[in-house]
Design an enzyme around this catalytic site. Structure first.
Site, PDB file in Angstrom:
ATOM      1  N   GLY A  14      14.107  17.916  28.954  1.00 61.01           N
ATOM      2  CA  GLY A  14      15.460  17.589  28.490  1.00 61.01           C
ATOM      3  C   GLY A  14      15.765  16.104  28.347  1.00 61.01           C
TER       4      GLY A  14
ATOM      5  CD  GLU B 155      17.011  15.959  35.284  1.00 58.95           C
ATOM      6  OE1 GLU B 155      16.868  15.957  34.046  1.00 58.95           O
ATOM      7  OE2 GLU B 155      16.882  16.977  35.955  1.00 58.95           O
ATOM      8  CG  ASP B 156      18.475  16.836  30.823  1.00 61.50           C
ATOM      9  OD1 ASP B 156      18.468  16.896  32.072  1.00 61.50           O
ATOM     10  OD2 ASP B 156      18.043  17.767  30.115  1.00 61.50           O
TER      11      ASP B 156
ATOM     12  CG  ASP C 152      23.695  22.983  36.300  1.00 62.83           C
ATOM     13  OD1 ASP C 152      24.827  22.973  35.816  1.00 62.83           O
ATOM     14  OD2 ASP C 152      23.103  24.036  36.593  1.00 62.83           O
TER      15      ASP C 152
ATOM     16  CG  PHE D  44      24.351  26.362  28.429  1.00 60.71           C
ATOM     17  CD1 PHE D  44      23.607  26.099  29.565  1.00 60.71           C
ATOM     18  CD2 PHE D  44      23.703  26.385  27.207  1.00 60.71           C
ATOM     19  CE1 PHE D  44      22.244  25.871  29.499  1.00 60.71           C
ATOM     20  CE2 PHE D  44      22.332  26.162  27.126  1.00 60.71           C
ATOM     21  CZ  PHE D  44      21.609  25.910  28.270  1.00 60.71           C
TER      22      PHE D  44
ATOM     23  NE  ARG E 250      13.462  21.134  24.577  1.00 61.46           N
ATOM     24  CZ  ARG E 250      13.858  21.272  25.836  1.00 61.46           C
ATOM     25  NH1 ARG E 250      14.801  20.485  26.316  1.00 61.46           N
ATOM     26  NH2 ARG E 250      13.335  22.200  26.620  1.00 61.46           N
TER      27      ARG E 250
HETATM   28  P1  IMP Z   1      19.623  21.531  38.249  1.00 61.26           P
HETATM   29  O1  IMP Z   1      18.375  21.621  39.082  1.00 61.26           O
HETATM   30  O2  IMP Z   1      20.437  22.797  38.377  1.00 61.26           O
HETATM   31  O3  IMP Z   1      20.460  20.305  38.529  1.00 61.26           O
HETATM   32  O4  IMP Z   1      19.141  21.574  36.767  1.00 61.26           O
HETATM   33  C1  IMP Z   1      19.030  20.487  36.007  1.00 61.26           C
HETATM   34  C2  IMP Z   1      18.314  20.833  34.725  1.00 61.26           C
HETATM   35  O5  IMP Z   1      18.832  22.019  34.135  1.00 61.26           O
HETATM   36  C3  IMP Z   1      18.590  19.752  33.714  1.00 61.26           C
HETATM   37  O6  IMP Z   1      17.596  18.782  33.788  1.00 61.26           O
HETATM   38  C4  IMP Z   1      18.576  20.478  32.404  1.00 61.26           C
HETATM   39  O7  IMP Z   1      17.278  20.475  31.863  1.00 61.26           O
HETATM   40  C5  IMP Z   1      19.004  21.868  32.728  1.00 61.26           C
HETATM   41  N1  IMP Z   1      20.455  22.059  32.417  1.00 61.26           N
HETATM   42  C6  IMP Z   1      21.504  22.046  33.250  1.00 61.26           C
HETATM   43  N2  IMP Z   1      22.674  22.269  32.604  1.00 61.26           N
HETATM   44  C7  IMP Z   1      22.337  22.429  31.304  1.00 61.26           C
HETATM   45  C8  IMP Z   1      23.114  22.673  30.111  1.00 61.26           C
HETATM   46  O8  IMP Z   1      24.346  22.783  30.090  1.00 61.26           O
HETATM   47  N3  IMP Z   1      22.395  22.763  28.959  1.00 61.26           N
HETATM   48  C9  IMP Z   1      21.028  22.644  28.896  1.00 61.26           C
HETATM   49  N4  IMP Z   1      20.274  22.409  29.993  1.00 61.26           N
HETATM   50  C10 IMP Z   1      20.922  22.310  31.185  1.00 61.26           C
HETATM   51 MG    MG Z   2      16.116  18.458  32.667  1.00 58.72          MG
END
Ligand code: IMP
Ligand code: MG
Length: 246
Positions: free
Chosen positions: A106, A165-166, A169, A219, A232
């Site tokens: 991402g 990081e993108d 979450d 999302f 992407r």
């Molecule tokens: P986390 O471990 O739950 O913080 O997940 C983070 C990863 O989930 C990010 O690096 C994204 O690649 C993906 N992610 C989280 N939210 C979204 C979203 O709204 N759209 C697309 N990818 C997401």
């Molecule tokens: Mg990611």
């Protein structure tokens, strides 16, 4: 006027190879629903028309993909904020020979723009990537991110790492990655820069050191972020239309 038609219709066989046999959990802004794969409106099953909509941020008209409900951050808004972040990080790491580590997939777009925005670029800056996956073909985190850190200890030992990081979450991916970089890779320090902070969904106590924007609990896709590996290449970030999940 920007035209964007990144999604071309592939063959039926190609489409079938992308369908998943399991029900898929979807978190939309209207709540959790469980879908079966046949119900998924696959983005490439639709014609790649481009619609026109008003960007939520800024005052310019942008042409957006017809699967998108609205734009949250336009290409221009992203460009200028990423540049600001780059300058700030360059100043903070001026004497630290930073090792910038993008989190694939991402953050590939964000990382590329961020490092070019690091002006003046600190001497000894290096760029590399690690891989994390937590979503698969769903819009809900699996809760068990998979990590692939293929870095030699000589690359990371004693280095000041800037993890890119993108979006943060639940925070699980970053927590795991940070611990790995400090313990296994023996980094001297690890700071986190994320483009988007979806703080409402945090499950662990982790906060980015630098962030581009606070993100509402939708999302979102574009600028590197995907749904099932699509979208992407969109140059902006926006919310998918709810019918794309139904
Ligand atoms: P986390 O471990 O739950 O913080 O997940 C983070 C990863 O989930 C990010 O690096 C994204 O690649 C993906 N992610 C989280 N939210 C979204 C979203 O709204 N759209 C697309 N990818 C997401
Ligand atoms: Mg990611």
């Amino acid at each position: 006027m920007l035209k964007h038609s990144c999604l071309r219709a592939p063959s039926v066989r190609h489409l079938q190879s992308h369908l998943h046999p399991r029900p898929t959990s979807i978190l939309s802004h209207r709540g959790m629903v469980t879908l079966h794969h046949r119900e998924l409106a696959h983005p490439v099953e639709r014609s790649p028309h481009v619609g026109k909509a008003q960007a939520a941020q800024g005052s310019v008209d942008v042409a957006i993909h017809e699967d998108m409900e609205r734009v949250l951050w336009s290409e221009d808004a992203l460009k200028s904020r990423v540049k600001e972040l780059g300058r700030q990080i360059a100043a903070d790491y001026a004497d630290k020979r930073p090792l910038v580590l993008g989190v694939l997939t991402g953050a590939f777009t964000f990382t590329a723009d961020l490092v070019r925005g690091m002006e003046p670029c600190p001497a000894g800056t290096q760029v590399n990537f690690v891989r994390a996956s937590s979503y698969g073909s769903s819009t809900e985190s699996s809760g068990q991110p998979g990590l692939k850190v293929d870095l030699d200890l000589s690359t990371t030992k004693g280095r000041h790492v800037v993890l890119v990081e993108d979006i943060v979450d639940t925070g699980l991916t970053l927590t795991l990655l940070k611990a790995h970089l400090l313990q296994e890779c023996q980094a001297a320090s690890v700071s986190v820069v994320c483009l988007l902070d979806k703080a409402a969904r945090r499950k662990v106590n982790i906060a980015p050191d630098y962030k581009g924007f606070d993100c509402p609990d939708f999302f979102i896709v574009g600028y590197g972020l995907d749904f099932n590996e699509y979208y992407r290449t969109l140059p902006y970030i926006g919310v998918l239309k709810p019918e794309m999940y139904k």
